[in-house]
Design a protein around this motif. Sequence first.
Motif, PDB file in Angstrom:
ATOM      1  N   GLN A   1       0.750  -1.194   0.112  1.00 44.55           N
ATOM      2  CA  GLN A   1      -0.083  -0.036   0.040  1.00 44.55           C
ATOM      3  C   GLN A   1       0.823   1.462   0.055  1.00 44.55           C
ATOM      4  O   GLN A   1       0.623   2.076  -0.753  1.00 44.55           O
ATOM      5  CB  GLN A   1      -0.950  -0.096   1.218  1.00 44.55           C
ATOM      6  CG  GLN A   1      -1.945  -0.989   1.152  1.00 44.55           C
ATOM      7  CD  GLN A   1      -2.815  -1.391   2.342  1.00 44.55           C
ATOM      8  OE1 GLN A   1      -2.234  -0.838   3.474  1.00 44.55           O
ATOM      9  NE2 GLN A   1      -4.042  -1.850   2.465  1.00 44.55           N
ATOM     10  N   ARG A   2       1.995   1.267   0.869  1.00 45.92           N
ATOM     11  CA  ARG A   2       2.741   2.525   0.803  1.00 45.92           C
ATOM     12  C   ARG A   2       3.373   2.620  -0.469  1.00 45.92           C
ATOM     13  O   ARG A   2       3.695   3.713  -1.092  1.00 45.92           O
ATOM     14  CB  ARG A   2       3.936   2.279   1.775  1.00 45.92           C
ATOM     15  CG  ARG A   2       4.805   3.333   2.150  1.00 45.92           C
ATOM     16  CD  ARG A   2       5.754   3.350   3.323  1.00 45.92           C
ATOM     17  NE  ARG A   2       6.660   4.369   3.100  1.00 45.92           N
ATOM     18  CZ  ARG A   2       7.109   5.268   3.882  1.00 45.92           C
ATOM     19  NH1 ARG A   2       6.476   5.260   5.214  1.00 45.92           N
ATOM     20  NH2 ARG A   2       8.171   6.028   3.726  1.00 45.92           N
ATOM     21  N   CYS A   3       3.795   1.529  -0.965  1.00 49.55           N
ATOM     22  CA  CYS A   3       4.543   1.876  -2.378  1.00 49.55           C
ATOM     23  C   CYS A   3       3.793   2.174  -3.340  1.00 49.55           C
ATOM     24  O   CYS A   3       3.993   3.159  -4.037  1.00 49.55           O
ATOM     25  CB  CYS A   3       5.090   0.199  -2.501  1.00 49.55           C
ATOM     26  SG  CYS A   3       5.914  -0.131  -4.217  1.00 49.55           S
ATOM     27  N   GLN A   4       2.628   1.656  -3.528  1.00 53.18           N
ATOM     28  CA  GLN A   4       1.524   2.131  -4.328  1.00 53.18           C
ATOM     29  C   GLN A   4       1.206   3.652  -4.087  1.00 53.18           C
ATOM     30  O   GLN A   4       1.168   4.381  -5.047  1.00 53.18           O
ATOM     31  CB  GLN A   4       0.495   1.244  -4.403  1.00 53.18           C
ATOM     32  CG  GLN A   4       0.791  -0.075  -5.081  1.00 53.18           C
ATOM     33  CD  GLN A   4      -0.561  -1.131  -4.947  1.00 53.18           C
ATOM     34  OE1 GLN A   4      -1.334  -0.873  -4.193  1.00 53.18           O
ATOM     35  NE2 GLN A   4      -0.397  -2.067  -6.010  1.00 53.18           N
ATOM     36  N   ALA A   5       1.076   3.961  -3.044  1.00 54.01           N
ATOM     37  CA  ALA A   5       0.801   5.355  -2.708  1.00 54.01           C
ATOM     38  C   ALA A   5       1.670   6.229  -3.092  1.00 54.01           C
ATOM     39  O   ALA A   5       1.350   7.468  -3.134  1.00 54.01           O
ATOM     40  CB  ALA A   5       0.361   5.347  -1.187  1.00 54.01           C
ATOM     41  N   ASN A   6       2.990   5.762  -3.131  1.00 51.15           N
ATOM     42  CA  ASN A   6       4.139   6.548  -3.550  1.00 51.15           C
ATOM     43  C   ASN A   6       4.230   6.634  -4.987  1.00 51.15           C
ATOM     44  O   ASN A   6       5.368   7.016  -5.501  1.00 51.15           O
ATOM     45  CB  ASN A   6       5.333   6.235  -2.710  1.00 51.15           C
ATOM     46  CG  ASN A   6       5.111   6.960  -1.285  1.00 51.15           C
ATOM     47  OD1 ASN A   6       5.287   7.947  -1.163  1.00 51.15           O
ATOM     48  ND2 ASN A   6       5.231   6.019  -0.237  1.00 51.15           N
ATOM     49  N   GLY A   7       3.543   5.969  -5.802  1.00 51.85           N
ATOM     50  CA  GLY A   7       3.573   5.762  -7.265  1.00 51.85           C
ATOM     51  C   GLY A   7       4.783   4.896  -7.540  1.00 51.85           C
ATOM     52  O   GLY A   7       5.131   5.136  -8.820  1.00 51.85           O
ATOM     53  N   ARG A   8       5.080   4.079  -6.905  1.00 48.86           N
ATOM     54  CA  ARG A   8       6.270   3.183  -7.282  1.00 48.86           C
ATOM     55  C   ARG A   8       5.649   1.770  -7.526  1.00 48.86           C
ATOM     56  O   ARG A   8       4.676   1.422  -7.142  1.00 48.86           O
ATOM     57  CB  ARG A   8       7.352   2.969  -6.095  1.00 48.86           C
ATOM     58  CG  ARG A   8       8.184   4.342  -5.958  1.00 48.86           C
ATOM     59  CD  ARG A   8       9.062   4.051  -4.841  1.00 48.86           C
ATOM     60  NE  ARG A   8       8.437   4.296  -3.564  1.00 48.86           N
ATOM     61  CZ  ARG A   8       8.456   3.594  -2.610  1.00 48.86           C
ATOM     62  NH1 ARG A   8       8.654   2.154  -2.870  1.00 48.86           N
ATOM     63  NH2 ARG A   8       8.053   3.777  -1.610  1.00 48.86           N
TER      64      ARG A   8
ATOM     65  N   THR B   1       8.183  -0.672  -7.087  1.00 50.58           N
ATOM     66  CA  THR B   1       9.127  -1.524  -6.414  1.00 50.58           C
ATOM     67  C   THR B   1       9.057  -1.225  -4.964  1.00 50.58           C
ATOM     68  O   THR B   1       9.293  -0.080  -4.304  1.00 50.58           O
ATOM     69  CB  THR B   1      10.513  -1.157  -7.032  1.00 50.58           C
ATOM     70  OG1 THR B   1      10.728  -1.495  -8.422  1.00 50.58           O
ATOM     71  CG2 THR B   1      11.649  -2.038  -6.349  1.00 50.58           C
ATOM     72  N   ILE B   2       8.827  -2.431  -3.955  1.00 58.21           N
ATOM     73  CA  ILE B   2       8.841  -2.398  -2.732  1.00 58.21           C
ATOM     74  C   ILE B   2      10.173  -1.815  -2.177  1.00 58.21           C
ATOM     75  O   ILE B   2      11.334  -2.705  -2.738  1.00 58.21           O
ATOM     76  CB  ILE B   2       8.372  -3.255  -1.919  1.00 58.21           C
ATOM     77  CG1 ILE B   2       6.914  -3.506  -2.317  1.00 58.21           C
ATOM     78  CG2 ILE B   2       8.377  -3.217  -0.568  1.00 58.21           C
ATOM     79  CD1 ILE B   2       6.064  -4.614  -1.715  1.00 58.21           C
ATOM     80  N   ILE B   3      10.545  -1.043  -1.334  1.00 59.53           N
ATOM     81  CA  ILE B   3      11.802  -0.571  -0.927  1.00 59.53           C
ATOM     82  C   ILE B   3      11.805  -0.924   0.687  1.00 59.53           C
ATOM     83  O   ILE B   3      10.816  -0.860   1.205  1.00 59.53           O
ATOM     84  CB  ILE B   3      12.332   0.727  -1.217  1.00 59.53           C
ATOM     85  CG1 ILE B   3      11.252   1.917  -0.763  1.00 59.53           C
ATOM     86  CG2 ILE B   3      12.557   0.967  -2.728  1.00 59.53           C
ATOM     87  CD1 ILE B   3      11.939   3.305  -1.121  1.00 59.53           C
ATOM     88  N   LYS B   4      13.112  -0.745   1.079  1.00 57.62           N
ATOM     89  CA  LYS B   4      12.946  -1.072   2.735  1.00 57.62           C
ATOM     90  C   LYS B   4      12.468   0.037   3.455  1.00 57.62           C
ATOM     91  O   LYS B   4      11.582  -0.515   4.552  1.00 57.62           O
ATOM     92  CB  LYS B   4      14.711  -1.212   3.293  1.00 57.62           C
ATOM     93  CG  LYS B   4      15.262   0.195   3.134  1.00 57.62           C
ATOM     94  CD  LYS B   4      16.694  -0.077   3.665  1.00 57.62           C
ATOM     95  CE  LYS B   4      17.657   1.159   3.627  1.00 57.62           C
ATOM     96  NZ  LYS B   4      18.721   1.131   4.238  1.00 57.62           N
ATOM     97  N   GLU B   5      12.224   1.047   2.979  1.00 55.17           N
ATOM     98  CA  GLU B   5      11.600   2.236   3.797  1.00 55.17           C
ATOM     99  C   GLU B   5       9.877   1.835   4.008  1.00 55.17           C
ATOM    100  O   GLU B   5       9.050   2.414   4.630  1.00 55.17           O
ATOM    101  CB  GLU B   5      11.850   3.588   2.985  1.00 55.17           C
ATOM    102  CG  GLU B   5      13.017   4.020   3.551  1.00 55.17           C
ATOM    103  CD  GLU B   5      13.929   3.512   2.631  1.00 55.17           C
ATOM    104  OE1 GLU B   5      15.470   3.797   3.160  1.00 55.17           O
ATOM    105  OE2 GLU B   5      13.890   2.982   1.616  1.00 55.17           O
ATOM    106  N   ASP B   6       9.448   1.010   2.942  1.00 52.71           N
ATOM    107  CA  ASP B   6       8.094   0.509   3.034  1.00 52.71           C
ATOM    108  C   ASP B   6       7.599  -0.093   3.887  1.00 52.71           C
ATOM    109  O   ASP B   6       6.439  -0.203   4.519  1.00 52.71           O
ATOM    110  CB  ASP B   6       7.847  -0.128   1.532  1.00 52.71           C
ATOM    111  CG  ASP B   6       7.934   0.811   0.288  1.00 52.71           C
ATOM    112  OD1 ASP B   6       7.396   2.059   0.672  1.00 52.71           O
ATOM    113  OD2 ASP B   6       8.099   0.439  -0.635  1.00 52.71           O
ATOM    114  N   PHE B   7       8.821  -0.664   4.680  1.00 54.94           N
ATOM    115  CA  PHE B   7       8.497  -1.611   5.931  1.00 54.94           C
ATOM    116  C   PHE B   7       8.423  -0.940   6.901  1.00 54.94           C
ATOM    117  O   PHE B   7       8.173  -1.283   8.171  1.00 54.94           O
ATOM    118  CB  PHE B   7       9.386  -2.971   6.007  1.00 54.94           C
ATOM    119  CG  PHE B   7       9.237  -3.723   4.751  1.00 54.94           C
ATOM    120  CD1 PHE B   7       8.311  -4.648   4.732  1.00 54.94           C
ATOM    121  CD2 PHE B   7      10.094  -3.997   3.761  1.00 54.94           C
ATOM    122  CE1 PHE B   7       7.712  -5.479   3.596  1.00 54.94           C
ATOM    123  CE2 PHE B   7       9.795  -4.622   2.613  1.00 54.94           C
ATOM    124  CZ  PHE B   7       8.757  -5.649   2.725  1.00 54.94           C
TER     125      PHE B   7
END
Length: 58
Positions: free
Chosen positions: A43-50, A52-58
């Motif tokens: 959800q965070r990744c998509q909300a940021n328009g990416r 690719t999931i990055i470590k900050e998403d966790f």
Amino acid sequence: MARERIIVESKVRELLPEGLRLASDALDGLDSVVKEIIKKAVQRCQANGRKTIIKEDF
């Protein structure tokens, strides 16, 4: 049919100190928590328009 876990029981057990046991329902609980963390990261990744999931998403 049993629900498939995404965690690997043997790997979880490797992290436990010697002499500590792990109940099978504890693995179900851990699996649920991990799935929820992944869902939130998506959800965070998509909300940021990416895409690719990055470590900050966790």
